[in-house]
Enzyme design. Structure first.
Site, PDB file in Angstrom:
ATOM      1  N   LYS A  63     -18.495  38.459   6.874  1.00  0.00           N
ATOM      2  CA  LYS A  63     -18.841  37.812   8.141  1.00  0.00           C
ATOM      3  C   LYS A  63     -17.581  37.169   8.706  1.00  0.00           C
ATOM      4  CE  LYS A  63     -22.046  34.581  10.327  1.00  0.00           C
ATOM      5  NZ  LYS A  63     -23.243  33.721  10.141  1.00  0.00           N
ATOM      6  N   GLY A  88     -23.339  38.349  16.174  1.00  0.00           N
ATOM      7  CA  GLY A  88     -24.108  37.169  16.550  1.00  0.00           C
ATOM      8  C   GLY A  88     -23.307  36.265  17.446  1.00  0.00           C
ATOM      9  N   SER A  89     -23.788  35.042  17.609  1.00  0.00           N
ATOM     10  CA  SER A  89     -23.152  34.097  18.519  1.00  0.00           C
ATOM     11  C   SER A  89     -21.744  33.725  18.081  1.00  0.00           C
ATOM     12  CB  SER A  89     -23.999  32.831  18.624  1.00  0.00           C
ATOM     13  OG  SER A  89     -25.289  33.137  19.080  1.00  0.00           O
ATOM     14  N   GLY A 134     -23.600  44.115  12.352  1.00  0.00           N
ATOM     15  CA  GLY A 134     -24.269  43.362  13.405  1.00  0.00           C
ATOM     16  C   GLY A 134     -23.368  42.274  13.951  1.00  0.00           C
ATOM     17  N   ASP A 194     -32.600  28.353  12.815  1.00  0.00           N
ATOM     18  CA  ASP A 194     -32.573  29.634  13.540  1.00  0.00           C
ATOM     19  C   ASP A 194     -33.311  30.717  12.763  1.00  0.00           C
ATOM     20  OD1 ASP A 194     -31.992  31.260  15.673  1.00  0.00           O
ATOM     21  OD2 ASP A 194     -29.997  31.790  14.983  1.00  0.00           O
TER      22      ASP A 194
END
Length: 701
Positions: A448, A429-430, A427, A543
């Site tokens: 990550k 993300g920002s 995935g 978040d």
């Protein structure tokens, strides 16, 4: 919309949460072949206080199920209820403003399996005629104003599986024969005015799952025989007058999840053997006269998320390992003899005498060992440096202070992820992307990688390192390592084989039932409770959403992605930020003013709670103008809840349909309380955890 039926061949009638109003017509009974009548969650009233429609249903000679609960009937249960079909097995008349006595004619319903009269205003005593309903398995009479004593005749109901008499005005003693009901699994007699001691026969109930006798005037001591209840999952004896010590045999209750002995006058020490209660999640021993130490064996209770020994006379050092890393000062208040880590609001422990001398010797030897290691390291470093001076490794690994994590180079991570290939992408993300990787030892990890082109990526990396490397909780994503240099930053995380909660919600190949969803939301709530209250400073996730909730192979939820989390300083209750969370989930004060507090997380949690059980995103195109996910749910409560709940969760034909509907209604109420526009009106995460666990117990019963 008013109901009117005359269908002589109708066999089943379901009217649940349809907002019908008016009176329940007697003409329904003209459908003489009716076997099931459900009139739940509407706005029906009765023609007369005597509920004449009940009398008309006596014509339905094939009737098996009759349900008219959750309607504002405001009447009495007529004696004609005893003339209903002898084949009637289920009678639901809960939460419909019934008053007066339970008629003794109820005993005529000899085939009855379930009788639910919960949540009314019924008075008088429990009729002894219930002994004639020998097939009765479930009897719900809770939340009424029933008085008198518990009749001994209940003990003759040998098929009784669940008995709820809670929140009434019952007095006297628990019948001595209660242990004779060998089929009994759930017993709720809490919040009454019962006196005397617990009968010895009750402790012989080897298969009782839930025992709640809290908030009475019961006295006496807890016997060794309590160890016989080996399959019990909940025992609540709080707010009574029990004295004596906690028996050591309580350690035999290996299935126990929730134990409360709070608000009694228990004395003596906490048995060390209670550390063997491996399933324990909640333990409350507060407001007693307990003395001695907190057993160090409790560190092994890996599922313990709530622990309270406040207001006792305990002393000694509070353990710091295992589950104790998740507790706060609220667990240990008003025990003057306790000492330990200041995070618990305690004074540090002082060592004296021989122990102090031994400590000094250990320190000296430790320092000598460190000096020797440093000397060896310097010598090796010098030798290696001369040999490989021109081949310095450009990629290094940094770690948070106090951690002992494995080291991985940039090239090892590249190899593990096959060059950060698209096939390994989990995935994006920002601030970067997450890849699945396989280490040389065969372990699967999630890597990550931060996109350093983003102006906030460096800050995001630092925040995640500080949060995830220093905190320990079973519901937080675990850091295995970090890899960092000027041009590359990555976190090596524990791999979650079942992906995100979002995937499970919106994939046609995945399905979560009600219990799984509740368990996942409890896990997330426990993680937030720890972030908000279990650490030395407040930590705000900022978040919260389903894509940031990851599920391991056992479907245990782990909160992840702390890239924009805020760590509030000592004495700070809120902060300001220019970094926004995800629209639809952020609290009003967060979006308008950039004001961040733990209440913002509570708001986001409430929205996520709504999303999980409606399977509808707050950003869905059906919401426009002033209509939002919250207002949609608020406008549908309580009578139209079936319109908003995920259709996969509710099947009207299920026998436990009504109980599921109640639980879902309670969950939506909790979600609304979490997402109040005024931050000060929102509940806190401690209360959320307690509320959800109560709902889970209700669902299981």
């Amino acid at each position: 919309m008013v109901l009117g039926y005359e269908l002589p061949n109708l066999e089943e009638l379901y009217l649940d949460s349809n907002n019908f109003h008016g009176r329940i017509p007697n003409s329904i009974a003209n459908s003489s072949k009716l076997t099931k009548i459900y009139l739940f969650h509407n706005n029906f009233i009765s023609k007369s206080p005597e509920l004449s429609f009940v009398t008309s249903f006596t014509k339905c000679s094939y009737l098996i199920k009759l349900a008219f609960g959750d309607n504002p009937l405001n009447g009495i249960l007529p004696v004609s209820v005893g003339n209903l079909s002898t084949s009637l097995q289920y009678l639901y008349a809960n939460n419909c403003d019934l008053w007066g006595n339970i008629p003794k004619e109820i005993g005529n319903l000899s085939s009855l399996i379930l009788l639910s009269l919960n949540g009314n205003q019924l008075t008088g005593s429990i009729p002894t005629s219930v002994v004639d309903i020998q097939k009765l398995q479930v009897l719900y009479l809770g939340s009424n104003k029933i008085s008198g004593s518990i009749p001994d005749t209940l003990c003759e109901l040998q098929n009784l599986f669940a008995l709820t008499l809670s929140q009434n005005l019952l007095t006297g003693a628990i019948p001595d024969c209660i242990g004779n009901i060998t089929a009994l699994r759930f017993l709720y007699i809490n919040a009454n005015r019962l006196t005397s001691s617990i009968p010895a026969s009750l402790w012989l109930q080897n298969y009782l799952l839930v025992l709640n006798l809290s908030s009475n005037f019961l006295s006496g001591s807890l016997p060794q025989e309590i160890g016989n209840m080996k399959v019990a999952t909940l025992i609540d004896l709080s707010v009574n007058r029990f004295s004596g010590s906690i028996p050591g045999t309580i350690s035999h209750l290996q299935s126990l999840i929730d134990l409360s002995l709070a608000h009694n006058t228990l004395q003596g020490s906490i048995p060390e053997s209670m550390g063997k209660l491996v399933s324990m999640a909640r333990l409350d021993l507060s407001y007693n006269n307990l003395s001695g130490n907190i057993p160090k064996s409790f560190e092994a209770l890996r599922y313990l998320t709530y622990f309270n020994v406040s207001f006792n006379d305990l002393s000694g050092e509070v353990p710091t390992g295992g589950c104790f890393k998740n507790f706060s000062s609220q667990s240990f208040m008003s025990n003057e003899g306790l000492c330990g880590d200041p995070i618990y609001g305690l004074l540090p422990c002082h060592t004296t005498g021989p122990k102090r001398r031994n400590l000094k010797l250990r320190v000296v030897f430790a320092l000598l060992g460190i000096i020797v290691l440093i000397t060896i390291a310097m010598a090796l470093g010098y030798a290696i440096g001369r040999y490989r001076r021109k081949n310095l490794v450009e990629n290094t690994t940094d770690f948070a202070p106090g951690t002992t994590l494995s080291r991985f180079s940039y090239y090892e991570l590249m190899q593990a992820t096959q060059g950060y290939s698209e096939n390994h992408l989990l995935g994006s993300g920002s601030f970067g992307s997450v890849y699945r990787g396989t280490l040389n030892d065969g372990r699967e990890v999630a890597v990550k990688v931060f996109d350093l082109q983003h102006q906030n990526a460096f800050k995001s990396f630092d925040v995640e390192c500080e949060v995830l490397c220093n905190l320990r909780h079973r519901n937080l994503c675990k850091v295995i390592s970090t890899c960092s240099n000027q041009d590359f930053k990555a976190l090596v995380l524990e791999y979650m084989s079942n992906g995100s909660l979002e995937k499970w919600l919106y994939s046609d190949d995945c399905l979560l039932d009600i219990l799984q969803r509740i368990n996942i939301l409890i896990d997330v709530a426990c993680a937030l409770e720890y972030l908000h209250y279990g650490y030395s400073t407040y930590i705000v996730h900022c978040d919260l959403k389903p894509s940031n909730v990851l599920l391991d192979e056992d479907m245990v939820a782990h909160l992840s992605d702390f890239g924009i989390a805020k760590l509030l300083g000592e004495g700070e209750s809120n902060a300001h930020t220019t970094t926004m969370g995800t629209l639809g989930y952020i609290a009003p004060e967060y979006g308008l003013e950039g004001s961040v507090s733990i209440r913002c997380d509570v708001y986001s949690y409430g929205i996520m709670l709504m999303e999980v059980f409606t399977r509808t995103k707050p950003s869905s195109e059906i919401f426009f103008g002033e209509l939002s996910l919250r207002s949609w749910i608020n406008d549908s409560m309580p009578n139209a809840i079936t319109r908003i709940i995920d259709s996969k969760l509710l099947v009207p034909e299920e026998e436990d349909y009504t109980e599921k509907l109640k639980c879902l209604s309670s969950i939506m109420e909790l979600a609304l309380n979490c997402s109040m526009e005024n931050a000060n009106e929102r509940v806190n995460m401690k209360d959320v955890v307690v509320a959800l666990k109560k709902i889970r117990i209700q669902l299981l019963t």
